[in-house]
Design an enzyme around this catalytic site. Structure first.
Site, PDB file in Angstrom:
ATOM      1  N   GLU A  96       0.880  -1.367   0.242  1.00 15.04           N
ATOM      2  CA  GLU A  96      -0.604  -0.288  -0.078  1.00 15.04           C
ATOM      3  C   GLU A  96       0.913   1.451  -0.117  1.00 15.04           C
ATOM      4  OE1 GLU A  96      -2.911   0.460   3.444  1.00 15.04           O
ATOM      5  OE2 GLU A  96      -3.305   2.374   1.924  1.00 15.04           O
ATOM      6  N   ASN A 119      -6.634   1.275   2.604  1.00 19.07           N
ATOM      7  CA  ASN A 119      -7.327   2.785   2.893  1.00 19.07           C
ATOM      8  C   ASN A 119      -6.831   3.779   1.998  1.00 19.07           C
ATOM      9  OD1 ASN A 119      -8.665   1.772   4.682  1.00 19.07           O
ATOM     10  ND2 ASN A 119      -7.477   2.375   6.415  1.00 19.07           N
ATOM     11  N   ASN A 153     -12.241  -1.049  -0.381  1.00 19.99           N
ATOM     12  CA  ASN A 153     -11.485  -0.927   0.251  1.00 19.99           C
ATOM     13  C   ASN A 153     -12.340  -1.094   1.674  1.00 19.99           C
ATOM     14  OD1 ASN A 153      -9.012  -2.539   1.823  1.00 19.99           O
ATOM     15  ND2 ASN A 153      -9.270  -0.541   2.385  1.00 19.99           N
ATOM     16  N   GLU A 154     -12.509  -1.875   2.628  1.00 17.36           N
ATOM     17  CA  GLU A 154     -13.533  -1.607   3.410  1.00 17.36           C
ATOM     18  C   GLU A 154     -14.329  -1.054   3.429  1.00 17.36           C
ATOM     19  OE1 GLU A 154     -10.372  -1.171   6.690  1.00 17.36           O
ATOM     20  OE2 GLU A 154      -9.232  -3.560   6.463  1.00 17.36           O
ATOM     21  N   TYR A 187      -6.950  -8.529  11.848  1.00 16.18           N
ATOM     22  CA  TYR A 187      -5.557  -7.928  12.380  1.00 16.18           C
ATOM     23  C   TYR A 187      -5.845  -8.171  13.970  1.00 16.18           C
ATOM     24  CZ  TYR A 187      -4.492  -5.546   8.678  1.00 16.18           C
ATOM     25  OH  TYR A 187      -4.951  -4.928   7.142  1.00 16.18           O
ATOM     26  N   GLU A 212      -6.522  -9.189   4.052  1.00 17.55           N
ATOM     27  CA  GLU A 212      -5.585  -8.691   4.532  1.00 17.55           C
ATOM     28  C   GLU A 212      -5.883  -9.453   6.278  1.00 17.55           C
ATOM     29  OE1 GLU A 212      -6.326  -4.180   5.406  1.00 17.55           O
ATOM     30  OE2 GLU A 212      -6.781  -3.629   3.354  1.00 17.55           O
ATOM     31  N   GLN A 229       1.692  -5.824   5.859  1.00 13.41           N
ATOM     32  CA  GLN A 229       1.753  -5.338   4.184  1.00 13.41           C
ATOM     33  C   GLN A 229       3.179  -6.585   4.113  1.00 13.41           C
ATOM     34  OE1 GLN A 229       0.959  -1.900   3.409  1.00 13.41           O
ATOM     35  NE2 GLN A 229      -1.083  -1.770   3.749  1.00 13.41           N
TER      36      GLN A 229
END
Ligand code: AHR
Length: 504
Positions: free
Chosen positions: A27, A72, A172-173, A244, A292, A353
């Site tokens: 990212e 993001n 994304n999200e 996460y 992710e 990442q």
């Protein structure tokens, strides 16, 4: 006594291992790109400014598809800014990470870097502040051969052949209130469906990922997936999962059981996708792109790292530079076990990442690159997990956790490649105090011999690799492993991750 027993039988498989399970994520965030993969002034920089020491580590890590450019970040990204002559590219504010984006690395540079590391391009489109038309423009630019305005523009920018990107994330999200352009499940589901249909009209070969939940703890979890898939089921191939984990309040026991949560998360999303399938009477199956996953000390980001202020937009700031311990690597290795255990439905995954930002690889500007503790389980699992995942029958003792209830002390998965005549077993011992003695009935894997056993553990479970001590933690041969007749025996130290490899 902490003992466990596994039975391996190649007749019972979960499913084939898709190499995309070993993907990662780059990212435009912190020092992942700038001062990470790209540092033109560095002693190892190639003619394009990419660090060759980092390229070598990424190759060693064994990553398949790499998701780009966010995260993001993508929800404020104008892809056109990142192509064409570098001196003409605009400098922009990145609202997601409160940073300045110079656009000196863009689509062409990243694609060239991917060729060097040998990984597949996976792109996300901006469905936060942009929409279907911009997604179509990007797809035309990347995947149409020639003879249209945008294909010809790509050729004019130096890339004669199309990028040929297959895997695409539809935003994304989008469930997260922090996301630029965050939407309700209804609104996003309609937009994802409409964008997916349009993208397929342009290139029917694309594989499309709809955004699932940003975590299983989101208040909309479950209902989000159901609603989005109700709108987009026929149009997409995957629903995403993001997760996460971190040790909270000194509760190492719960942290070590994080993979229990990942198992439940995956199984819940599969159940929801299959519910929509049943309601629609569809014969199509939606799989999971776990695009992710990692250990991330997210509270540190909110408490220490976060950048604020209208006059404060740094370029490539040190953000999310978590230093990973032995305990983190054991949890991380266990998350890989969870992904493999669900290989029939999780057919793509991205470690978030890759460099500097919650990453297995760290770099210092003008200095060295080194492997974090988490590098080791990823690299070895990616190398050894070939063929199919076996349905492992595991009997193990249990312990109580505050967060996940009563959980097994040992977790494991096995893989088998019948053609190559190889197999591997990946194991964790979650006990903080006791070794685990594991016996493995390998009668089904006739004539395979034990080739190697490697374990990651340390008397100090918080030991880590740093700039000052880059090789403090690594893998070590586990000399306890032996094969007698059809039975493998191995002793796992407390808080450890182990890989066994077998071959003809
Ligand atoms: O990986 C870091 C961030 O975590 C990503 O940008 C976002 O998608 C997620 O919340």
């Amino acid at each position: 006594m902490n003992t466990a027993h596994l039975t391996l039988d190649p007749h019972f498989t979960v499913g084939p291992i898709n190499r995309r399970l070993f993907g990662s994520f780059v990212e435009h965030l912190g020092r992942c790109v700038y001062d990470g993969i790209y540092e033109p002034g560095h002693a190892t920089a190639d003619s394009e400014g990419f660090r060759e020491d980092v390229i070598a580590l990424v190759q060693e890590l064994g990553v398949s598809a790499i998701r780009y450019p966010g995260g993001n970040f993508v929800s404020g990204f104008r892809w056109e800014d990142s192509v064409g002559p570098r001196e003409d590219r605009p400098v922009r504010l990145d609202l997601a990470w409160h940073s300045t984006e110079t656009n000196q690395v863009g689509l062409h540079e990243f694609s060239s870097w991917l060729e060097k590391v040998g990984s597949e391009f996976m792109l996300a489109v901006n469905l936060g502040t942009r929409g279907t038309l911009e997604a179509l423009d990007l797809l035309e630019y990347t995947n149409i051969d020639k003879g249209t305005a945008l294909a010809d523009r790509r050729m004019g920018n130096g890339k004669a052949d199309p990028f040929g990107v297959k895997m695409w994330c539809l935003g994304n999200e989008m469930d997260g209130p922090w996301q630029l352009g965050h939407r309700s499940a209804e609104d996003y589901g309609k937009l994802a469906s409409q964008t997916a249909k349009a993208m397929r009209q342009l290139d029917p070969s694309v594989e499309l990922v709809a955004c699932g939940s940003s975590s299983a703890a989101m208040p909309t979890f479950g209902e989000w997936e159901r609603t989005v898939l109700t709108h987009a089921y026929d149009d997409v191939d995957y629903i995403s999962c993001h997760a996460y984990y971190e040790e909270k309040n000194g509760d190492l026991g719960s942290f070590l059981a994080s993979a229990v949560d990942m198992d439940r998360f995956i199984e819940s999303v599969v159940a929801t996708a299959d519910h929509v399938k049943a309601v629609r009477g569809s014969t199509k199956t939606i799989n999971i792109s776990f695009d992710e996953w990692n250990v991330w000390y997210i509270e540190r980001y909110h408490g220490v790292d976060k950048i604020e202020g209208i006059d404060n937009w740094p370029v490539a700031p040190r953000l999310l530079e978590d230093r990973y311990s032995v305990a983190d690597a054991v949890v991380f290795g266990n998350l890989l076990i969870s992904l493999l255990k669900h290989a029939d439905r999780v057919t793509s995954a991205s470690l978030a990442q890759l460099v500097n930002v919650i990453a297995p690889i760290m770099t210092e500007p003008g200095g060295p690159a080194w492997r974090q503790t988490t590098f080791y389980p990823f690299a070895l699992t990616s190398r050894l997990a070939q063929g199919s995942v076996l349905e492992v029958k595991l009997n193990a003792g249990t312990y109580d956790t505050a967060v996940y209830g009563n959980v097994p002390l040992v977790d494991a998965v096995a893989t088998h490649d019948a053609d190559a005549g190889t197999a591997a077993v990946f194991l964790v011992n979650r006990s903080q105090t006791e070794e685990a003695t594991v016996t493995i009935d390998a009668a089904g894997l006739e004539s395979l011999r034990l080739v190697d056993a490697q374990t990651l553990s340390d008397d100090d479970v918080y030991a880590a690799n740093t700039l000052a001590e880059p090789e403090r933690v690594g893998l070590a041969p586990n000399s306890s492993a032996s094969l007698s007749g059809d039975t493998i025996t191995v002793t796992l130290p407390p808080v450890s991750w182990t890989a066994l490899s077998l071959a003809r």
